[in-house]
Scaffold this motif. Sequence first.
Motif, PDB file in Angstrom:
ATOM      1  N   THR A 177      -0.799   9.452  -5.799  1.00  0.00           N
ATOM      2  CA  THR A 177      -2.078  10.260  -5.875  1.00  0.00           C
ATOM      3  C   THR A 177      -2.007  11.267  -4.858  1.00  0.00           C
ATOM      4  N   GLY A 178      -0.843  11.534  -4.304  1.00  0.00           N
ATOM      5  CA  GLY A 178      -1.195  12.540  -2.975  1.00  0.00           C
ATOM      6  C   GLY A 178      -1.973  11.938  -1.686  1.00  0.00           C
ATOM      7  N   ASN A 179      -1.839  10.600  -1.652  1.00  0.00           N
ATOM      8  CA  ASN A 179      -2.391   9.894  -0.597  1.00  0.00           C
ATOM      9  C   ASN A 179      -3.916   9.659  -0.774  1.00  0.00           C
ATOM     10  N   THR A 180      -4.423   9.704  -1.810  1.00  0.00           N
ATOM     11  CA  THR A 180      -5.781   9.538  -2.140  1.00  0.00           C
ATOM     12  C   THR A 180      -5.935   8.108  -2.675  1.00  0.00           C
ATOM     13  N   GLY A 181      -5.184   7.238  -3.057  1.00  0.00           N
ATOM     14  CA  GLY A 181      -5.124   6.030  -3.466  1.00  0.00           C
ATOM     15  C   GLY A 181      -3.717   5.219  -3.639  1.00  0.00           C
ATOM     16  N   LEU A 182      -3.927   3.977  -3.603  1.00  0.00           N
ATOM     17  CA  LEU A 182      -2.574   3.319  -3.431  1.00  0.00           C
ATOM     18  C   LEU A 182      -2.493   1.896  -4.611  1.00  0.00           C
ATOM     19  N   GLU A 183      -3.406   2.170  -5.537  1.00  0.00           N
ATOM     20  CA  GLU A 183      -3.219   1.301  -6.748  1.00  0.00           C
ATOM     21  C   GLU A 183      -2.069   1.215  -7.286  1.00  0.00           C
ATOM     22  N   LYS A 184      -1.519   2.247  -7.883  1.00  0.00           N
ATOM     23  CA  LYS A 184      -0.322   2.377  -8.723  1.00  0.00           C
ATOM     24  C   LYS A 184       0.894   1.807  -7.804  1.00  0.00           C
TER      25      LYS A 184
ATOM     26  N   GLN B 223      -1.622  -1.577   3.625  1.00  0.00           N
ATOM     27  CA  GLN B 223      -1.293  -2.092   2.263  1.00  0.00           C
ATOM     28  C   GLN B 223       0.068  -2.773   2.270  1.00  0.00           C
ATOM     29  N   TYR B 224       0.881  -2.118   2.696  1.00  0.00           N
ATOM     30  CA  TYR B 224       2.396  -2.369   2.835  1.00  0.00           C
ATOM     31  C   TYR B 224       2.493  -3.747   3.312  1.00  0.00           C
TER      32      TYR B 224
END
Length: 314
Positions: free
Chosen positions: A70-77, A119-120
Motif C-alpha cells: 500500500t505504499g506505507n498506508t496499511g499493513l493488512e496484506k 507490527q513485525y
Amino acid sequence: MTRTQTNLLAILILLAGPALWADEPNRKVSSRFQQAESRSFLGFDAAQEQVWQAPFFFIQLADPQYGMFTGNTGLEKEQVLVQQAVAHINRLQPRFVIVCGDLTNATPDHARYAAQVSQYHQDFSQIDPEIPLVCVCGNHDVGNRPTATSIDRYRDNFGDDYFSFWVGGVFNVVLNSSLLKDPAGAPDRLLAQQKWLDQQLNNPQVQHAKHVLVFLHHPLFLEQADEPDQYFNIPLERRLPLLEQFKQAQVRAIFAGHYHRNAYGRAGDLEMITTGPVGRPLGKDPSGLRIVKIEEADLQHEYYPLEDVPAQVE
C-alpha cells in the motif's frame, strides 16, 4: 487546576494513550528480537552447536516488507501472509527461522517506520518460542545508503546487523549487504564488517564445520558470478573479492532475498540462492518460504508458495 480537573486530565491521558502511541513500537523491545548481540546469536550455545548431531532443517523467509502493498498506508496484506507463514513454521517445527531482510518497507527515517516495526514484532512473536528467530537487515531496514545512525536504529529494534552462529555443526554468517551495495554513507562500518569477516572465516574451528552458510539481503549475483552490476546484485568491485574469499573458506551456499522472486546461480561449488518474498511478489513466484534440509554431507532446498507448504518435513 483543581483536584477534580487533575484527575479528569489523568483519566483522559490514559484513555487517549493507546491512540496517541499506536504508531510507536513497545518501549521495551522483546528479547526475542535482541538475540543478535556482540556479533553472535544468543539463541544458540556456540560450544554445544559446533558438534554435528543429526540432520535438521531450517526455514528461510525474505522480504515481509510491511507496508509495501500500500505504499506505507496499511499493513493488512502483509499481516495475512506473515500469519500464514507463522502457522506453517509452528506446525513444521524447524531448527530455526531466518528472515533475510526488508523486514519493513519504511526506512528508519520514515514516519511509518515505528508502526511497521511494531507490527513485525507482534506477528513474528507468534512463532513458537522454542524456535529461534534470526533477523537479517535489508536496504529498507537501514537505507539504500546506510549510515551509522540508520544502522544503530535497526540495531535498537532487531539486534546486530552482522554476526555469526553455529547450529548442529554448521557455521552460519550473517552480513549487512547494504554496506556492500553502497558503503559511501558508512565506509568505516564496511571496513569493520570485513575485518570481522576475515577473522570469522580464518578461525580454525570453522575448518571443521560440516557446512559454512552465508545469509544476507542482496544476492551477490542472480545467475552468473560475473554478471553486470544492477539494482538486484552487489557491485563487481566488491562481489568478486568476496566470492573468492568464500570459495577459499569453502562456503557451501549463500541465501538472499531482495529480488522478490526466486533466482539460482553457482560460482564453482558455491551455490547462490535467492528466495522469493513472504510479502509482495514482483514476478511469477508467489509469496512463500524456503525449506532447507541439512545433511552431514549434503544440502537440499525447495521454495514453496504459502498455499503449498507440506504438512511435514521428512
